[in-house]
Design a protein around this motif. Structure first.
Motif, PDB file in Angstrom:
ATOM      1  N   ILE A   4     112.933 -76.723 -26.227  1.00  0.00           N
ATOM      2  CA  ILE A   4     113.228 -78.178 -25.875  1.00  0.00           C
ATOM      3  C   ILE A   4     114.290 -78.012 -24.574  1.00  0.00           C
ATOM      4  O   ILE A   4     114.091 -78.867 -23.602  1.00  0.00           O
ATOM      5  N   LEU A   5     115.307 -76.855 -24.612  1.00  0.00           N
ATOM      6  CA  LEU A   5     116.017 -76.748 -23.450  1.00  0.00           C
ATOM      7  C   LEU A   5     115.416 -76.432 -21.979  1.00  0.00           C
ATOM      8  O   LEU A   5     115.632 -77.198 -21.172  1.00  0.00           O
ATOM      9  N   GLY A   6     114.328 -75.733 -22.293  1.00  0.00           N
ATOM     10  CA  GLY A   6     113.417 -75.291 -21.040  1.00  0.00           C
ATOM     11  C   GLY A   6     112.858 -76.444 -20.641  1.00  0.00           C
ATOM     12  O   GLY A   6     112.727 -76.617 -19.237  1.00  0.00           O
ATOM     13  N   LEU A   7     112.121 -77.544 -21.303  1.00  0.00           N
ATOM     14  CA  LEU A   7     111.607 -78.707 -20.716  1.00  0.00           C
ATOM     15  C   LEU A   7     112.534 -79.432 -20.237  1.00  0.00           C
ATOM     16  O   LEU A   7     112.285 -80.187 -19.289  1.00  0.00           O
ATOM     17  N   GLY A   8     113.916 -79.667 -20.911  1.00  0.00           N
ATOM     18  CA  GLY A   8     114.972 -80.620 -20.444  1.00  0.00           C
ATOM     19  C   GLY A   8     115.309 -79.956 -18.990  1.00  0.00           C
ATOM     20  O   GLY A   8     115.378 -81.041 -18.151  1.00  0.00           O
ATOM     21  N   ILE A   9     115.516 -78.631 -18.908  1.00  0.00           N
ATOM     22  CA  ILE A   9     115.868 -78.147 -17.667  1.00  0.00           C
ATOM     23  C   ILE A   9     114.862 -78.305 -16.420  1.00  0.00           C
ATOM     24  O   ILE A   9     115.058 -78.999 -15.217  1.00  0.00           O
ATOM     25  N   GLU A  10     113.367 -78.509 -16.804  1.00  0.00           N
ATOM     26  CA  GLU A  10     112.543 -78.648 -15.855  1.00  0.00           C
ATOM     27  C   GLU A  10     112.266 -80.143 -15.512  1.00  0.00           C
ATOM     28  O   GLU A  10     112.001 -80.542 -14.375  1.00  0.00           O
ATOM     29  N   VAL A  11     112.953 -81.065 -16.490  1.00  0.00           N
ATOM     30  CA  VAL A  11     112.717 -82.459 -15.880  1.00  0.00           C
ATOM     31  C   VAL A  11     113.847 -82.759 -14.930  1.00  0.00           C
ATOM     32  O   VAL A  11     113.413 -83.485 -14.024  1.00  0.00           O
ATOM     33  N   PHE A  12     114.703 -82.097 -14.856  1.00  0.00           N
ATOM     34  CA  PHE A  12     115.679 -82.407 -13.718  1.00  0.00           C
ATOM     35  C   PHE A  12     115.545 -81.480 -12.647  1.00  0.00           C
ATOM     36  O   PHE A  12     115.981 -81.781 -11.565  1.00  0.00           O
ATOM     37  N   THR A  13     115.066 -80.177 -12.783  1.00  0.00           N
ATOM     38  CA  THR A  13     114.820 -79.315 -11.604  1.00  0.00           C
ATOM     39  C   THR A  13     113.414 -79.643 -10.855  1.00  0.00           C
ATOM     40  O   THR A  13     113.317 -79.306  -9.581  1.00  0.00           O
ATOM     41  N   THR A  14     112.485 -79.847 -11.693  1.00  0.00           N
ATOM     42  CA  THR A  14     110.959 -79.728 -10.975  1.00  0.00           C
ATOM     43  C   THR A  14     110.545 -78.686 -10.159  1.00  0.00           C
ATOM     44  O   THR A  14     109.933 -78.672  -9.237  1.00  0.00           O
ATOM     45  N   GLN A  15     111.345 -77.192 -10.321  1.00  0.00           N
ATOM     46  CA  GLN A  15     110.820 -76.158  -9.657  1.00  0.00           C
ATOM     47  C   GLN A  15     109.811 -75.537 -10.419  1.00  0.00           C
ATOM     48  O   GLN A  15     109.399 -74.244  -9.897  1.00  0.00           O
ATOM     49  N   LEU A  16     109.304 -75.718 -11.340  1.00  0.00           N
ATOM     50  CA  LEU A  16     108.283 -74.925 -12.180  1.00  0.00           C
ATOM     51  C   LEU A  16     108.728 -73.525 -12.560  1.00  0.00           C
ATOM     52  O   LEU A  16     107.864 -72.915 -12.153  1.00  0.00           O
ATOM     53  N   ILE A  17     109.925 -73.475 -12.895  1.00  0.00           N
ATOM     54  CA  ILE A  17     110.200 -71.882 -13.393  1.00  0.00           C
ATOM     55  C   ILE A  17     110.359 -72.029 -14.996  1.00  0.00           C
ATOM     56  O   ILE A  17     109.915 -71.243 -15.534  1.00  0.00           O
ATOM     57  N   SER A  18     111.418 -73.074 -15.266  1.00  0.00           N
ATOM     58  CA  SER A  18     111.708 -73.049 -16.561  1.00  0.00           C
ATOM     59  C   SER A  18     110.637 -73.538 -17.540  1.00  0.00           C
ATOM     60  O   SER A  18     110.624 -73.188 -18.925  1.00  0.00           O
ATOM     61  N   ILE A  19     109.561 -74.240 -16.986  1.00  0.00           N
ATOM     62  CA  ILE A  19     108.421 -74.666 -18.063  1.00  0.00           C
ATOM     63  C   ILE A  19     107.693 -73.686 -18.458  1.00  0.00           C
ATOM     64  O   ILE A  19     107.279 -73.572 -19.674  1.00  0.00           O
ATOM     65  N   TRP A  20     107.604 -72.386 -17.847  1.00  0.00           N
ATOM     66  CA  TRP A  20     106.799 -71.336 -18.250  1.00  0.00           C
ATOM     67  C   TRP A  20     107.663 -70.679 -19.543  1.00  0.00           C
ATOM     68  O   TRP A  20     106.902 -70.073 -20.319  1.00  0.00           O
ATOM     69  N   PHE A  21     109.013 -70.680 -19.565  1.00  0.00           N
ATOM     70  CA  PHE A  21     109.754 -69.950 -20.413  1.00  0.00           C
ATOM     71  C   PHE A  21     109.866 -70.954 -21.700  1.00  0.00           C
ATOM     72  O   PHE A  21     109.850 -70.543 -22.921  1.00  0.00           O
ATOM     73  N   ALA A  22     109.556 -72.438 -21.630  1.00  0.00           N
ATOM     74  CA  ALA A  22     109.449 -73.164 -22.497  1.00  0.00           C
ATOM     75  C   ALA A  22     108.234 -73.097 -23.426  1.00  0.00           C
ATOM     76  O   ALA A  22     108.256 -72.923 -24.659  1.00  0.00           O
ATOM     77  N   ILE A  23     107.095 -73.008 -22.587  1.00  0.00           N
ATOM     78  CA  ILE A  23     105.853 -72.686 -23.114  1.00  0.00           C
ATOM     79  C   ILE A  23     105.850 -71.303 -23.926  1.00  0.00           C
ATOM     80  O   ILE A  23     105.539 -71.393 -25.253  1.00  0.00           O
ATOM     81  N   SER A  24     106.599 -70.372 -23.406  1.00  0.00           N
ATOM     82  CA  SER A  24     106.614 -68.975 -24.131  1.00  0.00           C
ATOM     83  C   SER A  24     107.719 -69.204 -25.530  1.00  0.00           C
ATOM     84  O   SER A  24     107.342 -68.541 -26.339  1.00  0.00           O
TER      85      SER A  24
END
Length: 130
Positions: A4-24
């Motif tokens: 949830i934290l990773g997806l939340g960070i990705e919503v605000f940054t959109t740099q496509l980095i934290s999304i992969w760790f959220a999936i992990s």
């Protein structure tokens, strides 16, 4: 929680980095249900996140639209306008300060050839009376 934290960070940054760790982290959720040790869960989280990042980020970046902010001045070169007085020209319904190499009279049609700050460089096209 990490997902949830990773997806939340990705919503605000959109740099496509934290999304992969959220999936992990979501994959790690299934490992937790299999009673994997904390050490293996941590190793899996880091390894899977890095692998997903390295494999899929280049593809995702290619699919992302390129963002080019555009303001009023962008795209002015090539447009036509009408001389209002010896200092102002009207282009696309807006009044701009201008400079011209040759003399232009009120009412002349001009074409924008360059933009320098907020001043348009214009070139005479033809007289309105012609």
């Amino acid at each position: 929680m990490i997902a949830i934290l990773g997806l939340g960070i990705e919503v605000f940054t959109t740099q496509l980095i934290s999304i992969w760790f959220a999936i992990s982290a979501l994959i790690n959720l299934f490992l937790t249900s299999m009673h994997g040790s904390l050490k293996w869960q941590l190793i899996q989280f880091i390894v899977t996140g890095v692998i997903l990042l390295l494999i899929f980020r280049p593809f995702a970046k290619k699919l992302q639209p390129k963002f080019h902010p555009m303001n009023t001045a962008d795209g002015m070169v090539g447009k036509t306008g009408t001389i209002l007085n010896n200092q102002r020209v009207k282009v696309d319904g807006q009044s701009w300060k201008y400079v011209a190499d040759a003399e232009v009279d009120v009412g002349n049609l001009v074409q924008v050839v360059a933009l320098n700050g907020v001043t348009l460089k214009v070139q005479k096209i033809k007289d309105r009376e012609e």
